[in-house]
Scaffold this motif. Structure first.
Motif, PDB file in Angstrom:
ATOM      1  N   LEU A 137      -3.811  -0.954  -3.500  1.00  0.00           N
ATOM      2  CA  LEU A 137      -3.231   0.276  -4.009  1.00  0.00           C
ATOM      3  C   LEU A 137      -4.100   1.486  -3.693  1.00  0.00           C
ATOM      4  CD1 LEU A 137      -1.760  -0.705  -7.490  1.00  0.00           C
ATOM      5  CD2 LEU A 137      -0.527  -0.056  -5.435  1.00  0.00           C
ATOM      6  N   LEU A 178      -1.183   3.316  -2.773  1.00  0.00           N
ATOM      7  CA  LEU A 178      -0.990   4.710  -3.165  1.00  0.00           C
ATOM      8  C   LEU A 178      -1.700   5.609  -2.172  1.00  0.00           C
ATOM      9  CD1 LEU A 178      -1.543   4.532  -7.038  1.00  0.00           C
ATOM     10  CD2 LEU A 178       0.635   4.535  -5.783  1.00  0.00           C
ATOM     11  N   HIS A 196       3.714   6.384  -3.311  1.00  0.00           N
ATOM     12  CA  HIS A 196       3.666   4.975  -2.939  1.00  0.00           C
ATOM     13  C   HIS A 196       3.952   4.807  -1.462  1.00  0.00           C
ATOM     14  CE1 HIS A 196       3.580   3.167  -7.041  1.00  0.00           C
ATOM     15  NE2 HIS A 196       4.123   4.332  -7.368  1.00  0.00           N
ATOM     16  N   THR A 238      -3.707   8.668  -1.010  1.00  0.00           N
ATOM     17  CA  THR A 238      -4.652   9.634  -1.559  1.00  0.00           C
ATOM     18  C   THR A 238      -5.231  10.455  -0.412  1.00  0.00           C
ATOM     19  OG1 THR A 238      -6.534   8.112  -1.375  1.00  0.00           O
ATOM     20  CG2 THR A 238      -5.276   8.062  -3.437  1.00  0.00           C
ATOM     21  N   GLU A 247       2.032  10.215  -8.191  1.00  0.00           N
ATOM     22  CA  GLU A 247       1.781   9.092  -7.298  1.00  0.00           C
ATOM     23  C   GLU A 247       2.661   9.180  -6.057  1.00  0.00           C
ATOM     24  OE1 GLU A 247       0.543   5.613 -10.542  1.00  0.00           O
ATOM     25  OE2 GLU A 247       2.544   5.620  -9.635  1.00  0.00           O
TER      26      GLU A 247
END
Length: 388
Positions: free
Chosen positions: A28, A336, A326, A338, A324
């Motif tokens: 994630l 996720l 995804h 970033t 978030e």
């Protein structure tokens, strides 16, 4: 106190999600899903969607004013758009990777400016390169908030360089689509496939009831408008909507996109009462032929807003209330997105683009709608996501 409770609930939700994913917990937040912030357009007002032209540099996005606290709508609890306060911006990613604004108010006087896309093939009604944005949805307040205002929801086609209006696809009461199905209330998502077929989502929120379980005024749905129907619809000819089909989405629907791999439409659900808790849906032609929503590809992600698909088959979806983004790769990984310095607080629609300076690698256009902020407080970010 409320913030602490909200933080606890969010942490608890993340803990449950990690337990459910098992070994995917590390994925994630893995390096594979860490992007690089290319640049940010500041001074935006509740931007919903941004899309890039085929030149790999120019992009457009909408801005709209949102208000709350009007006693005539849901006892002051409901969000409304302000009549005539929306506009379209043109910006650019230069060949050396700088993000700049070229025309802050390319088009003015609209009421909502939500999903947008670029037509990439010539049709009888519009030339390739025409930009489209869904406009003038409901609910709407007069600029002074004194009461509701009437608008005519439509898809607006325009020249992305000059702002010249090239035509409108009517979605309002009395239009061909409105008569065949129902008039659209809040057209939200927009996607155009390689053949020039349009997909428009309707997320109707004009019910005056404060009860979230109250039935919507019209059916939440994804509409498919064949390229051959564009001219007759723009000219408002009899029978213009005979070829239009739709998929009704019981959990409401927000953004939509078309996969560059197989031209199939994708959409996401967004109601707090959504039976699948936030689903990402693949809608093949068979779904539009039957009108029935298939099971979601992924679910339980929270209220979703935007969706898009890269040339490598990675599917991206935003959960704005959790801040978030995804990503689901074609080889089965889930993570996720970033990026250091990314200012997004409430990501709305997003699109995969291919800026010239990235030499064929993708980037995400991420809009920050951030409901409740003053005009000019939001951003549109460009994030490089090589390998995805």
């Amino acid at each position: 106190m409320c913030n602490l409770v909200d933080d606890f609930v969010q942490l608890h939700e993340i803990s449950i999600l990690h337990s459910w994913l098992g070994e995917e917990k590390e994925n994630l937040m893995s390096d594979r899903f860490k992007g690089r912030l290319v640049g940010v357009v500041e001074g935006c007002t509740n931007p919903e969607s941004a899309e890039m032209l085929d030149d790999g540099e120019t992009f457009v996005f909408g801005n709209c004013r949102l208000g709350v606290g009007y006693p005539w709508f849901r006892d002051g609890q409901g969000l409304v758009y302000l009549e005539g306060e929306a506009f379209v911006t043109r910006a650019r990613v230069t060949r050396d990777g700088r993000v700049t604004v070229e025309e802050r108010r390319l088009i003015e006087g609209l009421t909502t400016t939500l999903g947008c896309d670029i037509l990439r093939t010539d049709t009888e009604a519009f030339p390739s390169g025409t930009a489209f944005i869904v406009a003038d949805g409901k609910p709407v307040a007069r600029p002074d908030g004194s009461g509701p205002a009437e608008v005519q929801p439509h898809v607006l086609g325009f020249d992305p360089m000059t702002g010249e209006i090239r035509g409108r696809i009517p979605l309002w009461a009395g239009s061909a689509i409105g008569d065949r199905f129902e008039p659209l209330e809040m057209p939200n998502g927009l996607a155009i496939d390689a053949a020039g077929n349009f997909y428009v989502t309707d997320c109707p929120h004009t019910s005056p009831s404060t009860d979230p379980a109250a039935p919507p005024p019209v059916s939440p749905a994804v509409y498919r408008i064949p390229a051959a129907a564009l001219g007759p619809l723009v000219r408002e000819e009899p029978g213009a909507a005979d070829q239009v089909t739709r998929v009704v989405m019981p959990g409401y629907v927000n953004g939509c996109a078309v996969s560059p791999i197989d031209n199939v439409c994708w959409a996401v659900s967004c109601s707090p009462l959504d039976p699948v808790g936030g689903g990402v849906y693949r809608l093949p032609m068979s779904a539009f032929e039957s009108g029935v929503q298939p099971p979601p590809m992924w679910r339980d992600l929270g209220e979703l807003d935007g969706v898009c698909v890269s040339r490598r088959g990675t599917v991206f979806a935003t959960a704005p209330l959790k801040n978030e983004i995804h990503a689901f790769t074609a080889d089965g990984e889930h993570g996720l997105i970033t990026a250091d310095g990314l200012p997004t607080r409430m990501p709305a629609d997003l699109n995969v683009v291919y800026p010239s300076h990235l030499d064929g690698e993708p980037a995400l256009m991420i809009t920050d709608i951030m409901v409740g902020t003053p005009p000019g407080d939001c951003t549109v970010s460009v994030v490089a996501i090589p390998g995805l």
